[in-house]
Write a protein that holds these residues in place. Structure first.
Motif, PDB file in Angstrom:
ATOM      1  N   ALA A   1      11.031 -15.326  -2.356  1.00 17.94           N
ATOM      2  CA  ALA A   1      11.166 -13.615  -2.500  1.00 17.94           C
ATOM      3  C   ALA A   1      11.201 -12.987  -3.484  1.00 17.94           C
ATOM      4  O   ALA A   1      10.750 -11.904  -3.667  1.00 17.94           O
ATOM      5  CB  ALA A   1      12.722 -13.735  -1.875  1.00 17.94           C
ATOM      6  N   TRP A   2      11.752 -13.381  -4.762  1.00 19.47           N
ATOM      7  CA  TRP A   2      11.735 -12.693  -6.011  1.00 19.47           C
ATOM      8  C   TRP A   2       9.990 -12.645  -6.412  1.00 19.47           C
ATOM      9  O   TRP A   2       9.777 -11.400  -6.918  1.00 19.47           O
ATOM     10  CB  TRP A   2      12.260 -13.536  -6.985  1.00 19.47           C
ATOM     11  N   LEU A   3       9.354 -13.559  -6.338  1.00 21.30           N
ATOM     12  CA  LEU A   3       7.880 -13.293  -6.592  1.00 21.30           C
ATOM     13  C   LEU A   3       7.342 -12.106  -5.761  1.00 21.30           C
ATOM     14  O   LEU A   3       6.609 -11.605  -6.334  1.00 21.30           O
ATOM     15  CB  LEU A   3       7.009 -14.703  -6.600  1.00 21.30           C
ATOM     16  N   THR A   4       7.479 -12.094  -4.518  1.00 18.94           N
ATOM     17  CA  THR A   4       7.049 -11.021  -3.722  1.00 18.94           C
ATOM     18  C   THR A   4       7.601  -9.704  -4.210  1.00 18.94           C
ATOM     19  O   THR A   4       6.655  -8.862  -4.374  1.00 18.94           O
ATOM     20  CB  THR A   4       7.595 -11.476  -2.460  1.00 18.94           C
ATOM     21  N   ALA A   5       8.825  -9.717  -4.479  1.00 15.32           N
ATOM     22  CA  ALA A   5       9.381  -8.231  -5.020  1.00 15.32           C
ATOM     23  C   ALA A   5       8.699  -8.031  -6.333  1.00 15.32           C
ATOM     24  O   ALA A   5       8.449  -6.927  -6.738  1.00 15.32           O
ATOM     25  CB  ALA A   5      10.850  -8.388  -5.212  1.00 15.32           C
ATOM     26  N   LEU A   6       8.436  -9.006  -7.030  1.00 16.22           N
ATOM     27  CA  LEU A   6       7.681  -9.000  -8.353  1.00 16.22           C
ATOM     28  C   LEU A   6       6.365  -8.257  -8.280  1.00 16.22           C
ATOM     29  O   LEU A   6       5.899  -7.422  -9.278  1.00 16.22           O
ATOM     30  CB  LEU A   6       7.820  -9.969  -9.401  1.00 16.22           C
ATOM     31  N   THR A   7       5.605  -8.500  -6.982  1.00 14.12           N
ATOM     32  CA  THR A   7       4.377  -7.875  -7.162  1.00 14.12           C
ATOM     33  C   THR A   7       4.270  -6.479  -6.955  1.00 14.12           C
ATOM     34  O   THR A   7       3.615  -5.677  -7.357  1.00 14.12           O
ATOM     35  CB  THR A   7       3.730  -8.569  -5.676  1.00 14.12           C
ATOM     36  N   PHE A   8       5.549  -5.898  -6.536  1.00 13.84           N
ATOM     37  CA  PHE A   8       5.843  -4.482  -6.367  1.00 13.84           C
ATOM     38  C   PHE A   8       5.750  -3.856  -7.638  1.00 13.84           C
ATOM     39  O   PHE A   8       5.260  -2.770  -7.960  1.00 13.84           O
ATOM     40  CB  PHE A   8       7.022  -4.160  -5.294  1.00 13.84           C
TER      41      PHE A   8
ATOM     42  N   GLY B   1       1.000  -1.204  -0.173  1.00 12.68           N
ATOM     43  CA  GLY B   1      -0.010   0.010  -0.033  1.00 12.68           C
ATOM     44  C   GLY B   1       0.914   1.006  -0.154  1.00 12.68           C
ATOM     45  O   GLY B   1       0.728   2.433  -0.865  1.00 12.68           O
ATOM     46  N   VAL B   2       2.110   1.563   0.896  1.00 14.19           N
ATOM     47  CA  VAL B   2       2.684   2.441   0.885  1.00 14.19           C
ATOM     48  C   VAL B   2       3.376   2.568  -0.370  1.00 14.19           C
ATOM     49  O   VAL B   2       3.513   3.898  -0.932  1.00 14.19           O
ATOM     50  CB  VAL B   2       3.784   2.267   1.786  1.00 14.19           C
ATOM     51  N   PHE B   3       4.074   1.357  -0.766  1.00 16.41           N
ATOM     52  CA  PHE B   3       4.503   1.584  -2.281  1.00 16.41           C
ATOM     53  C   PHE B   3       3.872   2.143  -3.555  1.00 16.41           C
ATOM     54  O   PHE B   3       4.213   3.103  -4.127  1.00 16.41           O
ATOM     55  CB  PHE B   3       4.875   0.228  -2.512  1.00 16.41           C
ATOM     56  N   VAL B   4       2.725   1.776  -3.369  1.00 13.96           N
ATOM     57  CA  VAL B   4       1.693   2.302  -4.442  1.00 13.96           C
ATOM     58  C   VAL B   4       1.351   3.972  -4.300  1.00 13.96           C
ATOM     59  O   VAL B   4       1.264   4.731  -4.997  1.00 13.96           O
ATOM     60  CB  VAL B   4       0.214   1.789  -4.350  1.00 13.96           C
ATOM     61  N   LEU B   5       1.139   4.152  -2.826  1.00 13.51           N
ATOM     62  CA  LEU B   5       0.847   5.649  -2.904  1.00 13.51           C
ATOM     63  C   LEU B   5       2.226   6.287  -3.192  1.00 13.51           C
ATOM     64  O   LEU B   5       1.854   7.380  -3.641  1.00 13.51           O
ATOM     65  CB  LEU B   5       0.638   5.581  -1.164  1.00 13.51           C
ATOM     66  N   LEU B   6       3.293   5.868  -2.710  1.00 11.71           N
ATOM     67  CA  LEU B   6       4.320   6.567  -2.953  1.00 11.71           C
ATOM     68  C   LEU B   6       4.636   6.823  -4.597  1.00 11.71           C
ATOM     69  O   LEU B   6       4.959   7.832  -5.181  1.00 11.71           O
ATOM     70  CB  LEU B   6       5.532   6.211  -2.552  1.00 11.71           C
ATOM     71  N   VAL B   7       4.400   5.834  -5.440  1.00  4.76           N
ATOM     72  CA  VAL B   7       4.660   5.852  -6.779  1.00  4.76           C
ATOM     73  C   VAL B   7       3.667   6.654  -7.361  1.00  4.76           C
ATOM     74  O   VAL B   7       3.683   7.440  -8.401  1.00  4.76           O
ATOM     75  CB  VAL B   7       4.421   4.135  -7.397  1.00  4.76           C
ATOM     76  N   THR B   8       2.190   6.830  -6.809  1.00  6.27           N
ATOM     77  CA  THR B   8       1.151   7.538  -7.257  1.00  6.27           C
ATOM     78  C   THR B   8       1.709   9.095  -7.299  1.00  6.27           C
ATOM     79  O   THR B   8       1.568  10.067  -8.104  1.00  6.27           O
ATOM     80  CB  THR B   8      -0.126   7.388  -6.671  1.00  6.27           C
TER      81      THR B   8
END
Lengths: 330, 360
Positions: free
Chosen positions: B111-118, B30-37
């Motif tokens: 771990a990679w797949l999790t990072a890829l969700t970002f 959530g924080v990630f999406v907010l920052l990118v927005t």
């Protein structure tokens, strides 16, 4: 052929010699108690049997296979219940067991069927769909036992299986252990609760300071003088009779009766006959401690090689307790 | 479990199942999406992106995603193995038929797949940048692909370190330090290295003797103007060509350099990636230590300026080695090495245990 054979096994961590010289064997269909004080090397020994640690010296055969050379063959045949109670905290009991089953190559359907079976076996049905982090210590212990059984192994290595269990769970553990032995499985059960082991083990491996007691030492210890507890309806008469019989100096009188050291069962029979003969109303006449405890205490007293002092370097075994429940996992 | 992949995939799903049941992962996302927005909105306002085709927005968002990805990824991967050991679940997995290789690779893939969700969560923003216009499909595909690979490499380093170091906190921190070394350390290494290794450039300047020209600016005799005697100047210059490898190992440079360059009609790059790529590639060339600037020879009677043979950015770009290839290879080796080392340390039956660790 099944069973466990250990010969001259040693393992050190740096300069801590956890196991110095362990030799014993357990035949299929038997339950062996692995007995020793804290830090005697029980867990290290079990880790070596469970293919997790390589011994520095000596040979191990589990159902005829060497855990170092053929770990896979051994893993197919052993069920290991660790002393540290780890479980995937966010998985449900059912998922955790099914996942473990699948790690042994069961198909998805077979794994969930097996999980359901084991949940009934260890009596966790009410908690089957709760995450494992909510389990109490005793419940985790039962989950851990179920996981060790998940692939129906021939050899079971149980590290302190009874700790944290309530009396009812202990009784069913005992029953389960005896039943598994009846099915021809080999069980090695470690504990320092000797009364517990007394009821399920039919043979014992004594480990102190990393060394297993030799068979003749065990036999000698079993024959050595032991304490007998005598109770009487009339403590005064008992006291008098013991003094008259020449036990006044060695007998310990307390409010439960008397504790008398006797060197053999023949001597015990003779003393009992004597006490009854002189008219002491004896209500109870029995060894003060169980067989295992007697041998264990006697072997410890006989002075085994001193246990290596503890060290903070590499401690693969620990009585430091389980990981805190509910640790944060992202 | 059928074969290596089956067992590995079991570990992957087990790991992912545990992550998606935790809250931390959703909060981070959530924080990630907010920052990118926020960054996208500000970029669009700041760069007048509606008019210039969105090239600048696209490359900046990719960099921002890389930045956040490299900040999040160590936390997702840096405790993969030692965290399990602490929780007491590593040994119970290792006594099953799951091999250590399946375990380590499975942890890495998870771990990679999790990072890829970002990365996936940031795709709408990239698509938006693309929708603005002039970013080519090849640029988008390659940038996203290289970004994904970089995240995989950081995941590999994190999982590797978590198998090597006993304490989760320590291994997560060291993973961050590795990321910092790659992102910032390489820049420092490049700058300091270049400055430390300097070479002297001897520049010869030959000017036109304007005073000898006639009033209309014609040479007094024949076609050639009278020349001044050559002036020789010596000055030190950094040998960036010897240290450009540092820069190549920077993940931002890898992403920028891997994107196919797009240039305008003057040979200038259209986006941030292009400028970085040209900068990095021009560092590959040794400085001309004996430069001659002969203005006199370049003089034309018409007074027109004949440019000496300077290169356009596009020409520099095209005559240099693509450095992303080198950088990505270095990173891949680093990640694979970390995984292999972790594998050898986690293998059971264990012969040697690192101090302070326990099997179970």
């Amino acid at each position: 052929m099944g069973g466990i054979t250990v010969e001259g096994v040693a393992r050190a961590f740096g300069d801590v010699h956890a196991v110095r010289d362990a030799s014993f064997s357990v035949e299929p269909g038997h339950v062996a108690g692995l007995i020793g004080p804290n830090g005697a090397g029980k867990t290290t020994l079990l880790l070596m049997l469970a293919t997790l640690l390589a011994p520095d010296a000596g040979t191990i055969r589990i159902a005829g296979h060497d855990p170092v050379a053929e770990p896979r063959a051994v893993r197919e045949r052993i069920g290991w219940m660790p002393d540290a109670l780890g479980s995937w905290p966010s998985l449900t009991v059912r998922d955790a067991l099914a996942t473990s089953a699948r790690m042994y190559g069961l198909t998805r359907d077979a794994a969930s069927a097996r999980a359901a079976e084991l949940i009934d076996l260890v009596d966790l049905a009410p908690l089957a769909d709760r995450p494992t982090r909510v389990l109490s210590r005793g419940q985790k212990q039962r989950l851990s036992l179920a996981r060790a059984l998940v692939h129906d192994p021939d050899v079971l290595l149980l590290d302190e299986p009874a700790s944290g269990l309530d009396p009812a769970a202990r009784a069913s553990l005992r029953e389960l252990v005896r039943r598994l032995a009846g099915e021809g499985k080999t069980l090695l059960v470690s504990s320092h609760v000797l009364a517990e082991l007394e009821e399920m083990a039919d043979t014992a491996v004594y480990l102190a300071g990393g060394v297993t007691a030799a068979a003749d030492a065990v036999a000698r210890a079993g024959r050595s003088a032991r304490q007998w507890r005598v109770r009487s309806l009339d403590p005064l008469r008992l006291d008098e009779a013991l003094t008259a019989a020449g036990f006044g100096a060695v007998a310990r009188i307390d409010n439960l009766g008397a504790v008398v050291p006797l060197s053999s069962e023949a001597d015990a029979a003779q003393l009992l006959a004597h006490l009854v003969g002189v008219g002491v109303p004896v209500s109870s006449f029995a060894p003060a401690v169980g067989d295992l405890e007697h041998v264990f205490l006697d072997l410890n007293r006989a002075g085994p090689p001193p246990a290596a002092p503890g060290s903070d370097a590499a401690t693969p075994f620990g009585d430091s307790g389980p990981a805190a429940p509910g640790e944060a996992r992202a | 479990m059928s074969g290596f992949l089956g067992g590995m995939w079991l570990i992957v799903t087990l790991d992912l199942k545990q992550r998606v049941r935790g809250v931390a992962w959703y909060v981070l996302l959530g924080v990630f999406v907010l920052l990118v927005t926020i960054v996208t909105a500000l970029l669009v306002l700041a760069t007048n992106a509606w008019d210039d085709g969105g090239g600048g927005v696209f490359s900046t968002i990719v960099f921002f995603v890389l930045l956040l990805g490299t900040l999040v990824s160590p936390a997702l991967s840096g405790n993969a193995i030692n965290g399990e050991r602490d929780a007491g679940t590593l040994a119970t997995t290792q006594v099953t038929l799951i091999s250590t290789a399946q375990l380590v690779v499975g942890k890495w893939v998870a771990a990679w797949l999790t990072a890829l969700t970002f990365l996936a969560a940031s795709l709408p923003f990239l698509v938006f940048a693309v929708a603005l216009g002039q970013v080519s499909a090849a640029t988008i595909a390659i940038s996203v692909l290289v970004l994904a690979l970089e995240l995989g490499i950081i995941a590999a380093i994190g999982v590797g370190l978590s198998g090597l170091l006993t304490r989760p906190l320590f291994s997560v921190t060291v993973t961050y330090l590795v990321v910092a070394a790659l992102s910032v350390g390489t820049l420092i290494g490049f700058g300091l290295g270049g400055a430390a290794i300097q070479t002297t450039v001897r520049q010869t300047y030959i000017g036109v003797d304007w005073r000898e020209l006639e009033e209309e600016g014609n040479p007094p005799v024949g076609e050639r103007p009278p020349c001044l005697p050559p002036e020789v100047r010596e000055y030190p210059t950094p040998r960036l060509d010897l240290v450009w490898g540092f820069l190549a190992a920077n993940p931002y440079v890898v992403v920028a350099d891997a994107a196919p360059g797009s240039f305008d009609e003057f040979g200038s790059p259209r986006d941030l990636f292009g400028w970085i790529a040209v900068g990095v590639r021009s560092a590959q060339h040794a400085p001309d230590t004996d430069a001659v600037i002969d203005e006199c020879a370049d003089w034309r009677p018409s007074g027109e300026w004949v440019s000496p043979d300077t290169q356009t950015p596009r020409e520099i770009y095209e005559r240099s080695v693509p450095s992303w290839f080198v950088g990505l290879a270095v990173h891949a080796l680093l990640g694979a090495g970390a995984l292999a080392w972790a594998w050898s340390r986690t293998r059971v039956p264990a012969k040697r245990l690192p101090a302070g660790s326990r099997v179970a």
